[in-house]
Design an enzyme around this catalytic site. Sequence first.
Site, mmCIF file in Angstrom:
data_model
loop_
_atom_site.group_PDB
_atom_site.id
_atom_site.type_symbol
_atom_site.label_atom_id
_atom_site.label_comp_id
_atom_site.label_asym_id
_atom_site.label_seq_id
_atom_site.Cartn_x
_atom_site.Cartn_y
_atom_site.Cartn_z
ATOM 1 N NE ARG A 116 60.735 82.062 12.791
ATOM 2 C CZ ARG A 116 60.732 82.979 13.835
ATOM 3 N NH1 ARG A 116 61.127 82.540 15.052
ATOM 4 N NH2 ARG A 116 60.177 83.912 13.612
ATOM 5 C CE LYS A 274 63.892 83.342 8.351
ATOM 6 N NZ LYS A 274 62.343 84.074 8.957
ATOM 7 C CG HIS A 294 64.603 88.407 9.455
ATOM 8 N ND1 HIS A 294 63.720 88.569 10.582
ATOM 9 C CD2 HIS A 294 64.187 87.783 8.591
ATOM 10 C CE1 HIS A 294 62.529 87.876 10.073
ATOM 11 N NE2 HIS A 294 62.772 87.289 8.879
ATOM 12 C CB SER A 316 58.587 86.704 11.748
ATOM 13 O OG SER A 316 59.994 86.073 11.792
ATOM 14 C CB CYS A 318 56.596 93.092 10.662
ATOM 15 S SG CYS A 318 56.308 92.438 12.195
ATOM 16 N NE ARG A 435 55.267 81.886 7.229
ATOM 17 C CZ ARG A 435 55.852 82.875 7.411
ATOM 18 N NH1 ARG A 435 56.585 83.528 6.342
ATOM 19 N NH2 ARG A 435 56.084 83.632 8.724
HETATM 20 P P1 GTP Z 1 57.957 86.541 7.537
HETATM 21 O O1 GTP Z 1 57.964 85.766 6.181
HETATM 22 O O2 GTP Z 1 57.522 85.772 8.627
HETATM 23 O O3 GTP Z 1 59.425 87.150 7.815
HETATM 24 O O4 GTP Z 1 57.070 87.959 7.329
HETATM 25 P P2 GTP Z 1 57.231 89.221 6.377
HETATM 26 O O5 GTP Z 1 58.037 90.201 7.097
HETATM 27 O O6 GTP Z 1 57.607 88.838 5.008
HETATM 28 O O7 GTP Z 1 55.668 89.748 6.174
HETATM 29 P P3 GTP Z 1 54.615 89.657 5.211
HETATM 30 O O8 GTP Z 1 54.933 90.936 4.007
HETATM 31 O O9 GTP Z 1 54.488 88.555 4.501
HETATM 32 O O10 GTP Z 1 53.408 90.352 5.870
HETATM 33 C C1 GTP Z 1 52.869 89.831 6.989
HETATM 34 C C2 GTP Z 1 51.445 90.542 7.195
HETATM 35 O O11 GTP Z 1 51.389 91.807 7.244
HETATM 36 C C3 GTP Z 1 50.442 90.119 5.838
HETATM 37 O O12 GTP Z 1 49.123 89.756 6.440
HETATM 38 C C4 GTP Z 1 50.306 91.290 5.138
HETATM 39 O O13 GTP Z 1 49.001 91.571 4.487
HETATM 40 C C5 GTP Z 1 50.573 92.586 6.253
HETATM 41 N N1 GTP Z 1 51.116 93.551 5.782
HETATM 42 C C6 GTP Z 1 52.194 93.494 5.060
HETATM 43 N N2 GTP Z 1 52.792 95.040 4.555
HETATM 44 C C7 GTP Z 1 51.490 95.672 5.238
HETATM 45 C C8 GTP Z 1 51.170 97.145 5.158
HETATM 46 O O14 GTP Z 1 51.954 97.914 4.491
HETATM 47 N N3 GTP Z 1 50.250 97.586 5.735
HETATM 48 C C9 GTP Z 1 49.405 96.739 6.589
HETATM 49 N N4 GTP Z 1 48.371 97.455 7.223
HETATM 50 N N5 GTP Z 1 49.529 95.347 6.623
HETATM 51 C C10 GTP Z 1 50.764 94.930 5.946
HETATM 52 C C1 SPV Z 2 59.934 84.111 9.811
HETATM 53 O O1 SPV Z 2 59.176 83.595 10.735
HETATM 54 O O2 SPV Z 2 60.866 84.761 9.916
HETATM 55 C C2 SPV Z 2 59.809 83.149 8.498
HETATM 56 C C3 SPV Z 2 59.228 81.905 8.508
HETATM 57 O O3 SPV Z 2 60.152 83.910 7.345
HETATM 58 S S1 SPV Z 2 60.120 80.807 9.049
HETATM 59 O O4 SPV Z 2 61.002 80.297 7.913
HETATM 60 O O5 SPV Z 2 59.258 79.706 9.558
HETATM 61 O O6 SPV Z 2 61.152 81.267 10.040
HETATM 62 MN MN MN Z 3 61.252 85.770 8.044
#
Ligand code: GTP
Ligand code: SPV
Ligand code: MN
Length: 652
Positions: A116, A274, A294, A316, A318, A435
């Site tokens: 993004r 988004k 979000h 994002s 996290c 992704r």
């Molecule tokens: P967006 O799709 O961008 O909104 O991201 P999201 O909030 O869904 O994050 P996602 O669950 O995909 O996690 C992003 C990264 O954080 C990945 O590499 C995960 O492995 C890492 N992660 C997620 N949960 C944990 C956790 O509990 N501990 C640690 N150390 N890393 C984590």
């Molecule tokens: C984010 O960045 O929070 C996402 C991926 O979920 S995107 O759809 O590219 O914004």
């Molecule tokens: Mn997101």
Amino acid sequence: MPDLAAVSNSGKTFDTYSAEFTRIAKRWSHANGRLYSQLRGVSVVNGSVQDLAPTVKAYVEENIDLCQPETVHICDGSETENNSLVNLMVQQGTITALPKYQNCWLARTNPADTARVESKTFICTENQSETIPTPKEGVKGALGHWIAPTNMEVAVKERFTGCMRGRTMYVIPFSMGPVGSPLSKIGVELTDSAYVVASMRIMTRMGQAVTQQLAKGADFVKCLHSVGAPANGFVEMPSWPCDPERTIILHVPKNNEIVSYGSGYGGNSLLGKKCFALRIGSTIAHKEGWLAEHMLILGITNPKGQKRYIAAAFPSACGKTNLAMMTPSLPGYKVECVGDDIAWMRFDSSGQLRAINPENGFFGVAPGTSTKSNPIAMKTIFKNTVFTNVASTSDGGVFWEGMEDDIPQGVTIKDWKGRKWTSESGSPAAHPNSRFCTPAAQCPIIDPAWEDPNGVPISAILFGGRRPAGVPLVYEARDWEHGVFIGATMRSESTAAAEHKGKLIMHDPFAMRPFFGYNFCHYLKHWLSMKNRSERLPKIYHVNWFRKGANGKFLWPGFGENSRVLDWILRRLDNEDCAMETPIGNIPKPGSLNLTGLKEDVNTDELFSIPKDFWREEVFAIEKYFQEQVGLELPEEIRQQLKALKKRVDTM
Ligand code: GTP
Ligand code: SPV
Ligand code: MN
């Protein structure tokens, strides 16, 4: 074919008959030896113009005139349609097959188009103050970008005039939320990207069923998208056309309109996500008295069989997808997934907050996803999935950081740019923001109520982020206003999901900084006003899975072990006396967080410590942020919360 029967109404003279025939024939044309209907003189190569609601037809026509596509394709959402788009993308080199799995594809983007672009995202209103708080003089606003209507008009004309020449304009009717649910909203995206069509078919409910809703007169959000035709005419990578120099993402809340140019990637191009579900969505929610956030939504059943739903906002990359699909390590617990990224929530007539997931798929971060960290995702994504910017293997599969154990002996790897890759290459195999785009229905723990038109009842809201220092694993808000303050003062380390460089601790209120559709202060007031809508507001928590110890390693194992934190939260919802007050909120009483069976040693003293120096700095940073970004507009309740926190921290 034209409906000639309709023309030959009895009682008409030959002349009228002939004139009407000519009129209808004019709407048809020959191309590729076939007969096509036309719109503004452009062949409609799929779907029927007659099916389009007049309002949709007018929107399409207006943009045919602007973008001048070669052909128009009205999407029906069918498998046949999808297959032909997939074939087309294979021919164009946009995607390649992943024969190791069933119906999976790999897309490689232009390396300049991988995330993004917050800095190029604007909200267009008459007055700047509708969009963003007024920053202090000399300070750059960091709570969104405003563009004036006249400037937007120029920006659009400059970029979109003739931008689809030689290309197909796809018309995508889609629904955010189950088709026909009172909480759902419809959109129509016009795009010149087959990749966007294929992805929107996964991420939203798309096609015929929505066209029918539109024909009944349903309102829709207008979404115009083009990957762009660079001003100098030079397309660096024909398999992934884009115009990074001139990329711009525009929103007009007043008209429920989105215009996105120059990028084919994720949140920039899949406009239901988004742009619609959060930015335009939040402005609709503000008007209609609900919340577009979000947030993930999960259902959790405790060992007694009691089920509750929790929503959680993390920035994002996290941890939303991971928490939403968590496999609890605590025995007797079960987690089910309603959504992993966006929640639309409103209080029902009894004062219960209810949420739907407006999406139909997961656009999830690939790196870090593994059988260890997220086995449920691994069971979801190896059929009917489009992968973008992951690495590929010589046996026709995918690879990313975290999948090391899944690669059979002798298999070689190409990185996300298609170059030979080994663990010694010195750069990641998969792009950090690579992704998977996969249907939610395939998730083995999808919640039985995930498509409930009335939504699921929310008992708790979590805020969180990547805080390497100072912030404990979990703390509970003292009350609603304090909870809103916690959301408003969220900070997190930047990630690869947007264009920010380095690991800066950034302010990201409500994990919405990139997604506010209107002035943050009005948004805060809206959240504060929810207090008057219910006698039984959800409890609010802050969690941090990412605190690091002196050795630079995470203090908490995370993932399935986060069930221990959810267990404590559920016990709090049952009014168990397991919390103690601290200056920042309530944390678990010593020994009350269930650590039985935890495989690693966890230093709970360090994990829950609340260092005075750190929190003085934190309060100072928040104060400075509000002064610089928001000034006098800050709601009084939030000002009071900050004052009270400062006092509590000072007397620690
Ligand atoms: P967006 O799709 O961008 O909104 O991201 P999201 O909030 O869904 O994050 P996602 O669950 O995909 O996690 C992003 C990264 O954080 C990945 O590499 C995960 O492995 C890492 N992660 C997620 N949960 C944990 C956790 O509990 N501990 C640690 N150390 N890393 C984590
Ligand atoms: C984010 O960045 O929070 C996402 C991926 O979920 S995107 O759809 O590219 O914004
Ligand atoms: Mn997101």
